[in-house]
Design a protein around this motif. Sequence first.
Motif, PDB file in Angstrom:
ATOM      1  N   ARG A 163      -5.817   3.747  91.628  1.00 50.38           N
ATOM      2  CA  ARG A 163      -4.619   4.091  92.123  1.00 50.38           C
ATOM      3  C   ARG A 163      -3.921   4.148  91.056  1.00 50.38           C
ATOM      4  N   ILE A 164      -3.642   2.981  89.994  1.00 47.63           N
ATOM      5  CA  ILE A 164      -2.771   2.825  88.937  1.00 47.63           C
ATOM      6  C   ILE A 164      -3.206   3.868  87.895  1.00 47.63           C
ATOM      7  N   TRP A 165      -4.269   4.221  87.589  1.00 41.00           N
ATOM      8  CA  TRP A 165      -4.527   5.370  86.589  1.00 41.00           C
ATOM      9  C   TRP A 165      -4.093   6.514  87.133  1.00 41.00           C
ATOM     10  N   PHE A 166      -4.269   6.816  88.571  1.00 43.02           N
ATOM     11  CA  PHE A 166      -3.783   7.931  89.302  1.00 43.02           C
ATOM     12  C   PHE A 166      -2.282   8.445  88.892  1.00 43.02           C
ATOM     13  N   GLY A 167      -1.362   7.262  89.137  1.00 48.05           N
ATOM     14  CA  GLY A 167      -0.109   7.297  88.686  1.00 48.05           C
ATOM     15  C   GLY A 167       0.274   7.987  87.193  1.00 48.05           C
ATOM     16  N   VAL A 178       1.687  12.380  83.682  1.00 45.75           N
ATOM     17  CA  VAL A 178       1.640  13.190  82.492  1.00 45.75           C
ATOM     18  C   VAL A 178       1.603  14.759  83.163  1.00 45.75           C
ATOM     19  N   GLY A 179       0.711  15.051  84.363  1.00 40.82           N
ATOM     20  CA  GLY A 179       0.498  16.289  84.987  1.00 40.82           C
ATOM     21  C   GLY A 179       1.732  16.874  85.071  1.00 40.82           C
ATOM     22  N   ILE A 180       2.591  16.220  85.919  1.00 38.00           N
ATOM     23  CA  ILE A 180       3.985  16.844  86.328  1.00 38.00           C
ATOM     24  C   ILE A 180       4.684  17.107  85.080  1.00 38.00           C
ATOM     25  N   VAL A 198       3.574  18.123  82.093  1.00 44.29           N
ATOM     26  CA  VAL A 198       3.102  19.144  81.684  1.00 44.29           C
ATOM     27  C   VAL A 198       3.631  20.362  82.279  1.00 44.29           C
ATOM     28  N   ILE A 199       3.460  20.202  83.737  1.00 44.88           N
ATOM     29  CA  ILE A 199       4.080  21.422  84.433  1.00 44.88           C
ATOM     30  C   ILE A 199       5.384  21.873  83.965  1.00 44.88           C
ATOM     31  N   GLY A 200       6.156  20.725  83.950  1.00 46.34           N
ATOM     32  CA  GLY A 200       7.566  20.932  83.509  1.00 46.34           C
ATOM     33  C   GLY A 200       8.142  21.562  82.283  1.00 46.34           C
ATOM     34  N   LEU A 201       7.035  21.040  81.302  1.00 46.42           N
ATOM     35  CA  LEU A 201       7.014  21.513  80.028  1.00 46.42           C
ATOM     36  C   LEU A 201       6.796  23.221  79.966  1.00 46.42           C
ATOM     37  N   PHE A 202       5.713  23.623  80.828  1.00 41.45           N
ATOM     38  CA  PHE A 202       5.416  24.974  80.927  1.00 41.45           C
ATOM     39  C   PHE A 202       6.501  25.900  81.765  1.00 41.45           C
ATOM     40  N   THR A 203       7.066  25.249  82.942  1.00 40.70           N
ATOM     41  CA  THR A 203       8.080  25.991  83.761  1.00 40.70           C
ATOM     42  C   THR A 203       9.504  25.533  83.254  1.00 40.70           C
ATOM     43  N   LEU A 204       9.648  24.754  82.324  1.00 40.77           N
ATOM     44  CA  LEU A 204      11.127  24.049  81.829  1.00 40.77           C
ATOM     45  C   LEU A 204      11.728  23.960  82.914  1.00 40.77           C
ATOM     46  N   ASP A 205      11.298  23.000  84.140  1.00 38.57           N
ATOM     47  CA  ASP A 205      11.838  22.778  85.170  1.00 38.57           C
ATOM     48  C   ASP A 205      12.228  21.337  85.109  1.00 38.57           C
ATOM     49  N   LEU A 206      13.626  21.129  85.068  1.00 48.81           N
ATOM     50  CA  LEU A 206      14.059  19.631  84.801  1.00 48.81           C
ATOM     51  C   LEU A 206      13.701  18.571  85.980  1.00 48.81           C
ATOM     52  N   LEU A 207      13.540  19.096  86.976  1.00 52.00           N
ATOM     53  CA  LEU A 207      13.223  18.349  88.328  1.00 52.00           C
ATOM     54  C   LEU A 207      11.795  17.624  88.071  1.00 52.00           C
ATOM     55  N   ALA A 208      10.777  18.526  87.410  1.00 51.77           N
ATOM     56  CA  ALA A 208       9.629  18.050  87.283  1.00 51.77           C
ATOM     57  C   ALA A 208       9.699  16.847  86.214  1.00 51.77           C
ATOM     58  N   VAL A 213      11.799  14.792  85.758  1.00 48.24           N
ATOM     59  CA  VAL A 213      12.679  13.488  86.524  1.00 48.24           C
ATOM     60  C   VAL A 213      11.518  12.766  87.319  1.00 48.24           C
ATOM     61  N   LEU A 214      11.002  13.818  88.016  1.00 47.72           N
ATOM     62  CA  LEU A 214       9.748  13.337  89.105  1.00 47.72           C
ATOM     63  C   LEU A 214       8.680  12.613  88.143  1.00 47.72           C
ATOM     64  N   ALA A 215       8.607  13.107  86.968  1.00 49.82           N
ATOM     65  CA  ALA A 215       7.417  12.253  86.409  1.00 49.82           C
ATOM     66  C   ALA A 215       7.909  11.040  85.663  1.00 49.82           C
ATOM     67  N   LEU A 216       8.945  10.984  85.330  1.00 54.70           N
ATOM     68  CA  LEU A 216       9.679   9.788  84.650  1.00 54.70           C
ATOM     69  C   LEU A 216       9.741   8.718  85.855  1.00 54.70           C
ATOM     70  N   VAL A 217      10.220   9.074  86.904  1.00 54.48           N
ATOM     71  CA  VAL A 217       9.992   8.299  88.237  1.00 54.48           C
ATOM     72  C   VAL A 217       8.918   7.815  88.430  1.00 54.48           C
ATOM     73  N   LEU A 218       7.715   8.439  88.510  1.00 56.98           N
ATOM     74  CA  LEU A 218       6.422   8.152  88.876  1.00 56.98           C
ATOM     75  C   LEU A 218       5.946   7.100  87.481  1.00 56.98           C
ATOM     76  N   LEU A 219       6.362   7.560  86.605  1.00 55.46           N
ATOM     77  CA  LEU A 219       5.948   6.549  85.399  1.00 55.46           C
ATOM     78  C   LEU A 219       6.343   5.281  85.506  1.00 55.46           C
ATOM     79  N   VAL A 220       7.602   5.188  85.880  1.00 54.30           N
ATOM     80  CA  VAL A 220       8.268   3.905  86.086  1.00 54.30           C
ATOM     81  C   VAL A 220       7.774   3.117  87.031  1.00 54.30           C
ATOM     82  N   ALA A 221       7.612   3.833  88.240  1.00 51.60           N
ATOM     83  CA  ALA A 221       6.997   3.196  89.554  1.00 51.60           C
ATOM     84  C   ALA A 221       5.506   2.730  89.231  1.00 51.60           C
TER      85      ALA A 221
END
Length: 284
Positions: free
Chosen positions: A6-10, A15-17, A19-29, A31-39
């Motif tokens: 489960r930890i590795w899944f986090g 990272v996946g989210i 990468v998606i943010g990088l391709f779509t230039l979506d700031l929300l993605a 932020v979501l990736a950062l929150v998931l990383l910290v959690a």
Amino acid sequence: MEAPGRIWFGYVAAVGIAVIGLFTLDLLAFVLALVLLVATVLGERYRGRQAALAAAAQDVDLPELVACWARGWAYSRGFPRPAEVPGGVRVEVGQPERRVEWVATDDAATLGGLVDTVRATPEAWLSVVTESPAGVRPWFAEGGLTAGDAEEALMSIGLADHEPRPLPDGYRAEVERDGGVVAVTVRPDDDAEVVAAGGRIAVIGTDAVADRIQTDPDHRRRGLGGAVMSLLVVAAREAGATRGLLVASEMGEALYAGLGWRVEARLVTARSAPPRTSAESGHD
Ligand SMILES: CC(C)(COP(=O)(O)OP(=O)(O)OC[C@H]1O[C@@H](n2cnc3c(N)ncnc32)[C@H](O)[C@@H]1OP(=O)(O)O)[C@@H](O)C(=O)NCCC(=O)NCCS
């Protein structure tokens, strides 16, 4: 093994989210990736701490500690060697209102039987070593035993880690050995009749059980308790002991904690009938 997945899944999901943010230039993605990383990092730390606590708890073998402490305590007091019984030991104390005492763990498989036995035995005590005194008290109440208010502490230490404390000026100490029991008596330099502080330690194999540590009220908080413990520990180490055990009163616990002793569990005590007189209580 489920949790590490489960930890590795986090991490993978973060990272996946990203990468998606990088391709779509979506700031929300992002932020979501950062929150998931910290959690995930916090979750991993919490889990590591829980695992360390569980490992430490597993290291403590309470039945073994109870048996070794009771053996040393009985030796120090001159009681017969305790008999092993299901759940703990039985000690022939031999005092008018404390003829026999069972010292046991809080194992539910044996505690009920011990409560019944103690209730049916005149002048009997039951001391239960537990991490949850509040969980044990209802067994006493429902079993018809009279519980004491005090909670003592079963403590241990690796004797090599014991903090040294010098004898304060104005006092001298006598160290006497009787078989495996060492007694320390401290007197003021100017009055050989007065016992200012003292204590004993019983050495059995590599265990040393400290007992009857006390300082006269007129001489407390001058470092005598610590000095007595230091002298006893030095003598016990010379006799081959490597581990110290004791049951501490509330006052004693503060002293021993400052010397490096660790609380392993609490001790709650009940007796088969209300005391007729103010019989000696506790184990110190
Ligand atoms: C417990 C006892 C032996 C301590 O003796 P002592 O000679 O006063 O001990 P020390 O002076 O070496 O105390 C060392 C440290 O222990 C702690 N301590 C000792 N007694 C304390 C108390 N009553 N409350 C809080 N901390 C205490 C303190 O950290 C103290 O250092 P400090 O005085 O610089 O704050 C003494 O209070 C006593 O005889 N009590 C009654 C009998 C008893 O309960 N014995 C213990 C049996 S397990």
